[in-house]
Design a protein around this motif. Sequence first.
Motif, short mmCIF file in Angstrom:
data_model
loop_
_atom_site.label_atom_id
_atom_site.label_comp_id
_atom_site.label_asym_id
_atom_site.label_seq_id
_atom_site.Cartn_x
_atom_site.Cartn_y
_atom_site.Cartn_z
N THR A 75 7.29 -31.94 -11.98
CA THR A 75 6.89 -33.23 -11.39
C THR A 75 7.62 -34.41 -12.00
OG1 THR A 75 5.02 -33.68 -12.90
CG2 THR A 75 4.54 -32.38 -10.89
N VAL A 76 8.15 -34.24 -13.22
CA VAL A 76 8.86 -35.35 -13.87
C VAL A 76 10.37 -35.11 -13.94
CG1 VAL A 76 6.83 -36.03 -15.20
CG2 VAL A 76 8.48 -34.44 -16.22
N ALA A 77 10.82 -33.99 -13.40
CA ALA A 77 12.27 -33.67 -13.36
C ALA A 77 12.87 -34.33 -12.11
CB ALA A 77 12.46 -32.16 -13.32
N PRO A 78 14.20 -34.51 -12.10
CA PRO A 78 14.84 -35.07 -10.90
C PRO A 78 14.50 -34.27 -9.65
CG PRO A 78 16.39 -34.97 -12.73
CD PRO A 78 15.15 -34.23 -13.17
N ALA A 79 14.36 -34.95 -8.53
CA ALA A 79 13.92 -34.33 -7.27
C ALA A 79 14.86 -33.23 -6.78
CB ALA A 79 13.74 -35.39 -6.19
N ASP A 80 16.13 -33.28 -7.17
CA ASP A 80 17.09 -32.27 -6.71
C ASP A 80 17.25 -31.12 -7.71
OD1 ASP A 80 18.33 -33.73 -8.70
OD2 ASP A 80 20.26 -33.85 -7.67
N SER A 81 16.24 -30.94 -8.58
CA SER A 81 16.35 -29.89 -9.59
C SER A 81 15.14 -28.99 -9.56
CB SER A 81 16.51 -30.51 -10.99
OG SER A 81 15.33 -31.18 -11.36
N VAL A 108 3.85 -32.90 -22.13
CA VAL A 108 3.64 -33.49 -23.45
C VAL A 108 4.73 -34.52 -23.70
CG1 VAL A 108 3.55 -33.01 -25.93
CG2 VAL A 108 2.51 -31.41 -24.30
N ARG A 109 5.98 -34.16 -23.40
CA ARG A 109 7.11 -35.08 -23.56
C ARG A 109 8.22 -34.65 -22.63
NH1 ARG A 109 11.39 -36.91 -27.28
NH2 ARG A 109 11.26 -39.16 -27.10
N ALA A 110 8.76 -35.61 -21.91
CA ALA A 110 9.84 -35.31 -20.97
C ALA A 110 11.11 -36.03 -21.41
CB ALA A 110 9.46 -35.77 -19.56
N GLY A 111 12.15 -35.23 -21.63
CA GLY A 111 13.47 -35.78 -21.94
C GLY A 111 14.44 -35.39 -20.83
N LYS A 112 15.68 -35.79 -20.99
CA LYS A 112 16.68 -35.45 -19.98
C LYS A 112 17.08 -33.98 -20.04
CE LYS A 112 18.64 -40.00 -19.44
NZ LYS A 112 19.83 -40.82 -19.43
N ARG A 113 17.12 -33.40 -21.26
CA ARG A 113 17.56 -32.02 -21.41
C ARG A 113 16.44 -31.02 -21.57
NH1 ARG A 113 21.71 -33.31 -25.80
NH2 ARG A 113 22.68 -35.07 -24.77
N LEU A 135 -4.44 -20.81 -24.44
CA LEU A 135 -3.71 -22.06 -24.63
C LEU A 135 -2.23 -21.73 -24.78
CD1 LEU A 135 -5.93 -23.86 -27.30
CD2 LEU A 135 -5.68 -24.49 -24.89
N MET A 136 -1.37 -22.53 -24.19
CA MET A 136 0.06 -22.27 -24.23
C MET A 136 0.83 -23.57 -24.45
SD MET A 136 2.79 -21.33 -21.32
CE MET A 136 2.67 -23.03 -20.91
N GLN A 137 1.94 -23.48 -25.18
CA GLN A 137 2.91 -24.57 -25.29
C GLN A 137 4.26 -24.03 -24.84
OE1 GLN A 137 2.88 -27.19 -28.72
NE2 GLN A 137 5.11 -27.15 -28.75
N GLN A 138 5.02 -24.86 -24.15
CA GLN A 138 6.23 -24.40 -23.47
C GLN A 138 7.36 -25.42 -23.59
OE1 GLN A 138 5.95 -24.88 -19.13
NE2 GLN A 138 6.48 -22.72 -18.99
N THR A 139 8.58 -24.91 -23.60
CA THR A 139 9.78 -25.74 -23.50
C THR A 139 10.50 -25.36 -22.22
OG1 THR A 139 9.99 -25.77 -25.91
CG2 THR A 139 11.93 -26.44 -24.64
N LEU A 140 10.84 -26.38 -21.41
CA LEU A 140 11.53 -26.20 -20.14
C LEU A 140 12.89 -26.89 -20.19
CD1 LEU A 140 8.60 -27.34 -17.84
CD2 LEU A 140 9.33 -24.98 -18.18
N ALA A 141 13.79 -26.41 -19.36
CA ALA A 141 15.07 -27.08 -19.16
C ALA A 141 15.26 -27.32 -17.66
CB ALA A 141 16.22 -26.22 -19.68
N PRO A 142 15.58 -28.56 -17.27
CA PRO A 142 15.92 -28.80 -15.85
C PRO A 142 17.20 -28.04 -15.49
CG PRO A 142 15.44 -30.86 -16.98
CD PRO A 142 15.57 -29.79 -18.04
N VAL A 143 17.23 -27.45 -14.31
CA VAL A 143 18.42 -26.73 -13.81
C VAL A 143 18.66 -27.15 -12.37
CG1 VAL A 143 18.11 -24.73 -15.35
CG2 VAL A 143 17.03 -24.73 -13.09
N ALA A 144 19.87 -26.87 -11.91
CA ALA A 144 20.22 -27.21 -10.53
C ALA A 144 19.38 -26.40 -9.55
CB ALA A 144 21.71 -26.94 -10.29
#
Length: 147
Positions: A75-81, A108-113, A135-144
């Motif tokens: 929801t906070v990543a670029p719309a084309d990703s 929790v925190r949204a960055g560009k990478r 309970l879970m904590q996760q790290t995501l990466a935006p991709v094309a």
Amino acid sequence: MNTPSAPSELFQRIEASFLRQGMMQHLGARLLRVESGLCVIALPYSERVTQQQGGFHGGAMGALADITAGYAGLTVAPADSEVTTVEYKINFLAAFTGGELQATGRVVRAGKRIIVTAAEVMHIDASGKQSPCALMQQTLAPVAKTY
């Protein structure tokens, strides 16, 4: 008379991706709520999500938490990703049968990478009683987006 409002553009964007999730569709999961930085998905109890003793399988709980928090991140990543999970850590708190699981994912925190999210999985029994499940904590990466 209250007229139901049409789903938001953000809900429709997340729903379009969610409907492409073969596993979640197979398991009968439902997308319940989408807001910026938040997503809620329900997973009903069935023979598809159990372990050998009849309780919800940890793999099903983990997948639900992963996907719910992932969509909160989307929801906070670029719309084309899209986003992909880099890692997650989950704590299973209790085992349950029957009812359904509801996971709430939050950014929790949204960055560009990278985007860091968390998910709480609750069990809801037939009477509506809610109990913490995982309970879970996760790290995501935006991709094309490739579709």
